[in-house]
Design an enzyme around this catalytic site. Structure first.
Site, PDB file in Angstrom:
ATOM      1  N   ASP A 193       0.771  -1.244   0.000  1.00  0.00           N
ATOM      2  CA  ASP A 193       0.000   0.000   0.000  1.00  0.00           C
ATOM      3  C   ASP A 193       0.805   1.299   0.000  1.00  0.00           C
ATOM      4  O   ASP A 193       0.568   2.183  -0.800  1.00  0.00           O
ATOM      5  CB  ASP A 193      -0.933   0.025   1.216  1.00  0.00           C
ATOM      6  CG  ASP A 193      -1.831  -1.199   1.304  1.00  0.00           C
ATOM      7  OD1 ASP A 193      -1.589  -2.175   0.566  1.00  0.00           O
ATOM      8  OD2 ASP A 193      -2.772  -1.188   2.107  1.00  0.00           O
ATOM      9  N   GLU A 227       1.504  -9.948  11.312  1.00  0.00           N
ATOM     10  CA  GLU A 227       1.287  -9.542   9.914  1.00  0.00           C
ATOM     11  C   GLU A 227       2.621  -9.208   9.230  1.00  0.00           C
ATOM     12  O   GLU A 227       2.873  -9.581   8.102  1.00  0.00           O
ATOM     13  CB  GLU A 227       0.364  -8.311   9.883  1.00  0.00           C
ATOM     14  CG  GLU A 227       0.011  -7.830   8.493  1.00  0.00           C
ATOM     15  CD  GLU A 227      -0.909  -6.601   8.516  1.00  0.00           C
ATOM     16  OE1 GLU A 227      -1.185  -6.076   9.628  1.00  0.00           O
ATOM     17  OE2 GLU A 227      -1.340  -6.168   7.436  1.00  0.00           O
TER      18      GLU A 227
HETATM   19  C1  DGY Z   1      -6.078  -2.246   3.859  1.00  0.00           C
HETATM   20  O1  DGY Z   1      -7.258  -2.007   4.081  1.00  0.00           O
HETATM   21  O2  DGY Z   1      -5.155  -1.883   4.584  1.00  0.00           O
HETATM   22  C2  DGY Z   1      -5.720  -3.083   2.739  1.00  0.00           C
HETATM   23  O3  DGY Z   1      -4.354  -3.163   2.542  1.00  0.00           O
HETATM   24  C3  DGY Z   1      -6.447  -2.780   1.487  1.00  0.00           C
HETATM   25  O4  DGY Z   1      -6.275  -3.883   0.677  1.00  0.00           O
END
Ligand code: DGY
Length: 413
Positions: free
Chosen positions: A161, A384
């Site tokens: 992201d 994660e």
């Molecule tokens: C989030 O919501 O953080 C995700 O990475 C979107 O896919």
């Protein structure tokens, strides 16, 4: 040894705990739906003890495939107010409520690995899945190429992201008309480990634009200011196409055109080599500018079947810099932040893909990447992601894909 057995059990328990019946959520709270590449990793994890369940995971994901062939990045099977942006914000046009973008195409590769675990059980599943995988890959070939490299049209599409690779293209977006919205992610984990508001305004603005254009790919191609040729997408699709070809040939299916597509992608991958940086890099498809970033996606070249001496030097360098590699961003860059999501943390799933590619080449750094990942999980659990400087846990906990990485690769004895 005892520890390893314990961890095997814990990993299986995490997969079962996050199983919502036919699909697996990444983790409770933070990500309460089915995510595309998370699910493909979950399937690989399940395949270590239940191949039928592994196939079900992929089949549920592909039940959300759109008419144009796209497989969405989130499938909203059951509404959950704990996540934003939900189905009403996205306005996806597929058969099941979903987001309007996709994610790295690793499903074909995972399907091949699952098939190899039990070919008798797998054949029927694979035959049914093959044309769907083919359609998804063709969708990428039709809509997402830039000089043969595969582009992302939203930072969430690469799964990475807030990587610094998107900083320049994101800066060109003016999100002043985005309106009010309430983030949910920072209610589940500390904000210092997540993207900033600056990022989120632009993520949501891009979602609003896609929705306004009814996720029409031609219109998006004309209007979307964010279009970046990306190593994640390019290398994963190249690899997935190779696996699709191999599986199709094995089953005697029609594989016409795949070889030619592989050649296009191989050439496209070479356009991501930044000679000054001496690394594979992201390239803005609009401006032609390099991101000038060595990221963990740069190291997916081996996974894609491409060797690179220059990339080996980069891998050696970053592994020497941080104790718990592979960092998502160059630890020598001033943008490196060891705890903020994709701006530095190490991710077991990326390490798995990098490690698989290295192992297939008998690369001298292969075992180092696996052992680093194994140590992280042994010391900090099924997080994660992790801070690569001290190995501490970050982001969501009890995480499906980290458990899957343990079972399928990192925890190997
Ligand atoms: C989030 O919501 O953080 C995700 O990475 C979107 O896919």
């Amino acid at each position: 040894m005892t520890k390893t057995i314990d961890l095997d059990e814990q990993a299986r328990d995490i997969l079962k705990m996050n199983d919502r019946g036919g699909y697996t959520i990444p983790t409770k709270g933070l990500y309460p739906y089915q995510w595309n590449w998370d699910s493909a990793f979950a399937a690989l994890g399940f395949a270590q003890f239940d191949c039928a369940r592994a196939w079900a995971e992929l089949e549920t994901l592909f039940s959300a495939q759109w008419a144009d062939g796209m497989v969405p990045h989130i499938v909203f099977h059951k509404a959950d107010p704990g996540y934003y942006p939900g189905p009403d914000v996205w306005g996806g046009t597929g058969p099941i409520p979903s987001s309007g973008i996709t994610q790295p195409p690793i499903a074909a590769t995972m399907a091949r690995l699952i098939f190899e675990k039990d070919q008798t059980l797998g054949e029927e599943h694979l035959r049914a899945l093959f044309p769907k995988l083919r359609r998804w890959h063709s969708w990428f070939m039709q809509w997402r190429l830039d000089r043969g490299a595969v582009c992302v049209t939203h930072p969430w599409e690469a799964g990475r992201d807030n990587t610094p690779e998107w900083d320049a293209p994101m800066a060109r977006i003016d999100p002043t008309d985005v309106g009010e919205y309430v983030r949910r992610d920072t209610q589940h984990v500390d904000g210092s480990m997540r993207p900033t508001k600056y990022d989120y305004d632009r993520y949501i603005w891009l979602v609003q634009m896609g929705r306004r254009l009814h996720w029409d790919q031609q219109k998006l191609l004309d209007e979307n200011p964010f279009r970046v040729a990306d190593p994640t997408m390019t290398f994963t699709l190249l690899r997935a196409q190779r696996d699709l070809l191999a599986m199709g040939q094995m089953l005697g299916l029609d594989v016409g055109g795949i070889t030619e597509e592989i050649e296009i992608l191989e050439q496209g991958a070479q356009t991501l080599w930044n000679p000054e940086l001496e690394s594979f890099d992201a390239r803005d498809a609009h401006s032609g500018e390099w991101a000038n970033c060595v990221s963990n996606a740069s190291f997916l070249c081996w996974y894609a079947g491409l060797d690179s001496e220059g990339q080996t030097k980069q891998l050696q360098r970053v592994l020497d810099k941080v104790q718990y590699g592979v960092p998502s961003h160059d630890p020598e860059s001033d943008k490196f932040d060891g705890r903020r999501y994709w701006r530095g943390p190490t991710w077991a799933v990326m390490n798995l893909l990098i490690g698989l590619g290295l192992e297939e080449r008998n690369h001298p750094l292969a075992e180092r990447v696996r052992i680093a990942t194994k140590t992280l999980i042994e010391e900090s659990g099924f997080s994660e992601y992790f801070d690569p400087t001290d190995g501490s846990a970050a982001g969501g906990q009890g995480f499906t894909w980290t458990a899957a990485v343990w079972l399928s690769w990192a925890g190997r004895t």
